[in-house]
Design a protein around this motif. Sequence first.
Motif, PDB file in Angstrom:
ATOM      1  N   GLU A 117       1.547  -1.280   0.227  1.00  0.00           N
ATOM      2  CA  GLU A 117       0.410  -0.442   0.122  1.00  0.00           C
ATOM      3  C   GLU A 117       1.176   1.616  -0.052  1.00  0.00           C
ATOM      4  OE1 GLU A 117      -2.629   0.639  -0.561  1.00  0.00           O
ATOM      5  OE2 GLU A 117      -3.644  -0.866  -0.290  1.00  0.00           O
ATOM      6  N   GLY A 118       2.351   1.429   0.822  1.00  0.00           N
ATOM      7  CA  GLY A 118       2.512   2.740   0.574  1.00  0.00           C
ATOM      8  C   GLY A 118       3.241   2.972  -0.912  1.00  0.00           C
ATOM      9  N   ALA A 119       3.739   2.061  -1.618  1.00  0.00           N
ATOM     10  CA  ALA A 119       4.430   2.045  -2.410  1.00  0.00           C
ATOM     11  C   ALA A 119       2.777   2.861  -3.852  1.00  0.00           C
ATOM     12  CB  ALA A 119       4.759   0.532  -3.570  1.00  0.00           C
ATOM     13  N   ALA A 120       1.665   2.040  -4.032  1.00  0.00           N
ATOM     14  CA  ALA A 120       0.729   2.264  -3.380  1.00  0.00           C
ATOM     15  C   ALA A 120       0.371   3.398  -4.156  1.00  0.00           C
ATOM     16  CB  ALA A 120      -0.605   0.841  -3.703  1.00  0.00           C
ATOM     17  N   ASP A 121       0.515   3.926  -2.717  1.00  0.00           N
ATOM     18  CA  ASP A 121       0.403   5.315  -2.928  1.00  0.00           C
ATOM     19  C   ASP A 121       1.273   6.634  -3.462  1.00  0.00           C
ATOM     20  OD1 ASP A 121      -2.228   5.138  -1.083  1.00  0.00           O
ATOM     21  OD2 ASP A 121      -0.740   5.429   0.843  1.00  0.00           O
ATOM     22  N   VAL A 122       1.589   6.048  -3.728  1.00  0.00           N
ATOM     23  CA  VAL A 122       3.097   6.858  -4.418  1.00  0.00           C
ATOM     24  C   VAL A 122       2.618   7.234  -6.050  1.00  0.00           C
ATOM     25  CG1 VAL A 122       5.944   7.310  -5.862  1.00  0.00           C
ATOM     26  CG2 VAL A 122       5.069   5.717  -3.554  1.00  0.00           C
ATOM     27  N   ALA A 123       1.636   6.364  -6.489  1.00  0.00           N
ATOM     28  CA  ALA A 123       1.033   6.108  -8.052  1.00  0.00           C
ATOM     29  C   ALA A 123      -0.776   6.908  -7.784  1.00  0.00           C
ATOM     30  CB  ALA A 123       1.327   5.245  -8.791  1.00  0.00           C
ATOM     31  N   ARG A 124      -1.326   6.266  -6.394  1.00  0.00           N
ATOM     32  CA  ARG A 124      -1.771   7.302  -6.592  1.00  0.00           C
ATOM     33  C   ARG A 124      -1.596   9.251  -6.406  1.00  0.00           C
ATOM     34  NH1 ARG A 124      -3.247   3.174  -2.406  1.00  0.00           N
ATOM     35  NH2 ARG A 124      -4.298   1.582  -3.491  1.00  0.00           N
ATOM     36  N   THR A 125      -0.811   9.491  -4.928  1.00  0.00           N
ATOM     37  CA  THR A 125      -0.639  10.800  -5.330  1.00  0.00           C
ATOM     38  C   THR A 125      -0.208  11.244  -6.218  1.00  0.00           C
ATOM     39  OG1 THR A 125       1.263  10.035  -3.963  1.00  0.00           O
ATOM     40  CG2 THR A 125      -1.060  10.401  -2.467  1.00  0.00           C
ATOM     41  N   THR A 126       0.409  10.923  -7.070  1.00  0.00           N
ATOM     42  CA  THR A 126       1.918  11.475  -8.386  1.00  0.00           C
ATOM     43  C   THR A 126       1.087  10.845  -9.478  1.00  0.00           C
ATOM     44  OG1 THR A 126       3.407   9.919  -7.607  1.00  0.00           O
ATOM     45  CG2 THR A 126       3.496  11.634  -5.739  1.00  0.00           C
ATOM     46  N   GLY A 127       2.708  11.190 -10.355  1.00  0.00           N
ATOM     47  CA  GLY A 127       2.198  10.210 -12.107  1.00  0.00           C
ATOM     48  C   GLY A 127       3.409   9.549 -11.681  1.00  0.00           C
ATOM     49  N   TYR A 128       4.171   9.262 -10.563  1.00  0.00           N
ATOM     50  CA  TYR A 128       5.494   8.462 -10.877  1.00  0.00           C
ATOM     51  C   TYR A 128       4.322   6.844 -10.883  1.00  0.00           C
ATOM     52  CZ  TYR A 128       9.293  11.405  -8.718  1.00  0.00           C
ATOM     53  OH  TYR A 128      10.169  12.397  -8.808  1.00  0.00           O
ATOM     54  N   MET A 129       5.618   5.884 -11.407  1.00  0.00           N
ATOM     55  CA  MET A 129       5.717   4.158 -11.075  1.00  0.00           C
ATOM     56  C   MET A 129       5.740   3.816 -10.141  1.00  0.00           C
ATOM     57  SD  MET A 129       5.989   3.620 -15.301  1.00  0.00           S
ATOM     58  CE  MET A 129       7.160   5.078 -15.609  1.00  0.00           C
ATOM     59  N   PRO A 130       5.333   3.289  -8.775  1.00  0.00           N
ATOM     60  CA  PRO A 130       5.887   2.564  -7.983  1.00  0.00           C
ATOM     61  C   PRO A 130       7.002   0.943  -8.181  1.00  0.00           C
ATOM     62  CG  PRO A 130       3.578   1.705  -7.581  1.00  0.00           C
ATOM     63  CD  PRO A 130       3.841   2.975  -9.107  1.00  0.00           C
ATOM     64  N   PRO A 131       8.088   0.727  -8.635  1.00  0.00           N
ATOM     65  CA  PRO A 131       8.787  -0.126  -8.742  1.00  0.00           C
ATOM     66  C   PRO A 131       8.560  -1.928  -8.107  1.00  0.00           C
ATOM     67  CG  PRO A 131      10.178   0.952  -8.046  1.00  0.00           C
ATOM     68  CD  PRO A 131       8.981   1.969  -7.912  1.00  0.00           C
ATOM     69  N   ASN A 132       7.428  -1.102  -7.670  1.00  0.00           N
ATOM     70  CA  ASN A 132       6.954  -2.242  -6.767  1.00  0.00           C
ATOM     71  C   ASN A 132       5.827  -3.429  -7.958  1.00  0.00           C
ATOM     72  OD1 ASN A 132       5.341  -3.938  -4.489  1.00  0.00           O
ATOM     73  ND2 ASN A 132       6.690  -3.035  -3.589  1.00  0.00           N
ATOM     74  N   GLN A 133       6.096  -5.014  -7.889  1.00  0.00           N
ATOM     75  CA  GLN A 133       5.118  -5.373  -8.988  1.00  0.00           C
ATOM     76  C   GLN A 133       4.234  -6.233  -8.357  1.00  0.00           C
ATOM     77  OE1 GLN A 133       6.955  -9.782  -9.166  1.00  0.00           O
ATOM     78  NE2 GLN A 133       5.893  -9.804 -11.291  1.00  0.00           N
ATOM     79  N   ALA A 134       4.067  -5.998  -6.561  1.00  0.00           N
ATOM     80  CA  ALA A 134       2.652  -6.313  -6.312  1.00  0.00           C
ATOM     81  C   ALA A 134       1.052  -4.843  -6.095  1.00  0.00           C
ATOM     82  CB  ALA A 134       3.189  -6.187  -4.576  1.00  0.00           C
ATOM     83  N   ALA A 135       2.410  -3.791  -6.002  1.00  0.00           N
ATOM     84  CA  ALA A 135       1.242  -2.474  -6.492  1.00  0.00           C
ATOM     85  C   ALA A 135       1.318  -2.343  -7.322  1.00  0.00           C
ATOM     86  CB  ALA A 135       2.274  -1.327  -5.789  1.00  0.00           C
ATOM     87  N   ASN A 136       1.880  -2.253  -8.676  1.00  0.00           N
ATOM     88  CA  ASN A 136       1.698  -2.356 -10.048  1.00  0.00           C
ATOM     89  C   ASN A 136       0.247  -3.138 -10.608  1.00  0.00           C
ATOM     90  OD1 ASN A 136       2.184  -0.150 -10.874  1.00  0.00           O
ATOM     91  ND2 ASN A 136       4.432  -0.454 -10.796  1.00  0.00           N
ATOM     92  N   GLU A 137       0.922  -4.444  -9.922  1.00  0.00           N
ATOM     93  CA  GLU A 137      -0.227  -5.981 -10.223  1.00  0.00           C
ATOM     94  C   GLU A 137      -0.877  -6.442  -9.636  1.00  0.00           C
ATOM     95  OE1 GLU A 137       2.208  -9.211 -10.972  1.00  0.00           O
ATOM     96  OE2 GLU A 137       3.679  -8.399 -12.183  1.00  0.00           O
ATOM     97  N   ILE A 138      -1.412  -5.939  -8.794  1.00  0.00           N
ATOM     98  CA  ILE A 138      -2.019  -6.068  -7.602  1.00  0.00           C
ATOM     99  C   ILE A 138      -3.296  -5.111  -7.113  1.00  0.00           C
ATOM    100  CG2 ILE A 138      -3.099  -7.600  -5.390  1.00  0.00           C
ATOM    101  CD1 ILE A 138      -0.411  -9.142  -5.858  1.00  0.00           C
ATOM    102  N   ILE A 139      -2.572  -4.262  -6.403  1.00  0.00           N
ATOM    103  CA  ILE A 139      -3.509  -3.429  -5.484  1.00  0.00           C
ATOM    104  C   ILE A 139      -3.566  -2.254  -6.207  1.00  0.00           C
ATOM    105  CG2 ILE A 139      -2.899  -1.508  -3.850  1.00  0.00           C
ATOM    106  CD1 ILE A 139      -1.112  -3.144  -2.792  1.00  0.00           C
ATOM    107  N   LEU A 140      -2.884  -2.084  -7.545  1.00  0.00           N
ATOM    108  CA  LEU A 140      -2.935  -0.852  -9.285  1.00  0.00           C
ATOM    109  C   LEU A 140      -3.880  -1.376 -10.231  1.00  0.00           C
ATOM    110  CD1 LEU A 140      -0.451   1.807  -8.246  1.00  0.00           C
ATOM    111  CD2 LEU A 140      -2.933   2.054  -7.335  1.00  0.00           C
ATOM    112  N   LYS A 141      -4.553  -2.835  -9.549  1.00  0.00           N
ATOM    113  CA  LYS A 141      -5.035  -2.958 -11.137  1.00  0.00           C
ATOM    114  C   LYS A 141      -5.517  -2.607 -12.211  1.00  0.00           C
ATOM    115  CE  LYS A 141      -7.340  -7.746 -12.290  1.00  0.00           C
ATOM    116  NZ  LYS A 141      -7.749  -8.972 -11.513  1.00  0.00           N
ATOM    117  N   ASP A 142      -6.320  -2.401 -11.608  1.00  0.00           N
ATOM    118  CA  ASP A 142      -7.874  -0.657 -12.540  1.00  0.00           C
ATOM    119  C   ASP A 142      -7.290   0.917 -12.787  1.00  0.00           C
ATOM    120  OD1 ASP A 142      -9.226  -3.527 -13.105  1.00  0.00           O
ATOM    121  OD2 ASP A 142     -10.446  -3.090 -10.664  1.00  0.00           O
ATOM    122  N   PHE A 143      -6.113   0.872 -12.320  1.00  0.00           N
ATOM    123  CA  PHE A 143      -5.903   2.643 -11.526  1.00  0.00           C
ATOM    124  C   PHE A 143      -5.872   2.824 -13.024  1.00  0.00           C
ATOM    125  CE2 PHE A 143      -3.213   5.208 -10.486  1.00  0.00           C
ATOM    126  CZ  PHE A 143      -2.904   6.297  -9.472  1.00  0.00           C
TER     127      PHE A 143
END
Length: 421
Positions: free
Chosen positions: A326-352
């Motif tokens: 969730e920490g890494a996912a909040d990077v994408a939610r609040t900025t335009g950065y991509m979290p370099p974390n597989q779980a954040a990108n593929e699971i938590i941010l699946k539809d983001f």
Amino acid sequence: MKTTLTAMAAVLALSTAAFAEDKVTIEFAYPYSHLFDVTYEKILPKFYAQHPNIEVKMRATYESYEDGTNTILREAVAGNLPDVTMQGLNRQAILVEKGIAKSLEPFIAKEADFAKDGYHKAMLDLGTFGGQVHGLPFSVSLPVGYYNMEVMEKAGITDVSQLPKTWDEVVEVCGKLREAGVKNPMFWGWNITGNWFLQALMWSQDKPTVEGADFTLDEPEGLTALNTMNDLFDGCEMQNLEWKAALASFASGEIGMMYWSTSAVGAVERSMGDFTLMTNEYPGLVEGGPKGLPAGGNSAMLVSASDDPAVLDAAWKWLKFITSGEGAADVARTTGYMPPNQAANEIILKDFYDQNPAKATAVRQLPLLREWQAYPGDNGLAATQVIYDALEGIVTGEYDDMEELQEELTEEVQDLLPSSS
């Protein structure tokens, strides 16, 4: 009954005191408050919910990645280091070489199923030096184009398919916008940290800016990069705006095209006026687009001078939390950065990214990702400044002979780098 309540109160008081004594405070420093303050505001409550005995004390934010590195180098001498610092991906090596950043291997070794938290090899490689992980990447960015579609309509552009794909097309659109009365049609981020956009033009030609200890600007790709900048600045009559002013000017609707890091998408969306924002792939020197682009972003590093196991454990818990799940996912939610974390990108941010198309452009460009290079040796930061000053000279018109500038700049920078012999 009264005696019982008194006894219970005493027990609670003792428990509270013990709890206070057990609380560990760590210090944390990061760059770019205008980008990341909102990110940590989202992350901190989640962290405290899991770790109520740890307090994270925020230090004054770094103005830039160069400022962050210089600050840590000074604090190491003064004995005033934070416990965790965020450093530009291209500035990690110097802190490792000087023994300031600690290896994370002892902490990783104690973690069960560390890879399952999303830390795949490609991510860990970004912060690995001498076979040891010293930094966990927190955010990754790539350069993209930002467009105010109401302004672009004045140049006859109403659809994403019509947006410029080459720098020559950008100059052409600038001319149309000027004819339509737009005073400042374009801003190109020459002044972004670490000479990032110079490296973007070099990588666009599949050419690194540094090979070993050699500064490669003296090669044909270097002259192409300088000429491209000169053509853009001159052809678009680009104003020499400080980068914060440029972002504010775009967000207020004054600039039609802005070329910058994807990191600012969240900040622009929060502050923009009433217009339609589109982002699109970074233009190339030719129609086919760039052959590569430098990965921007930052990494979390453990630099604590404490020898208290409780402090080091708390610092690791914070470092791990902000770079995973969730920490890494909040990077994408609040900025335009991509979290370099597989779980954040593929699971938590699946539809983001489907729901946030302006933040999806950089994800589409991931196959172009190349190293954001640092200049080797103790004078790397000085070399960065020399190049910065030269690029500003192109913007202001101080330099108009790019072959002469190429020769002078190459000589000055190469003198600052270690001998390659």
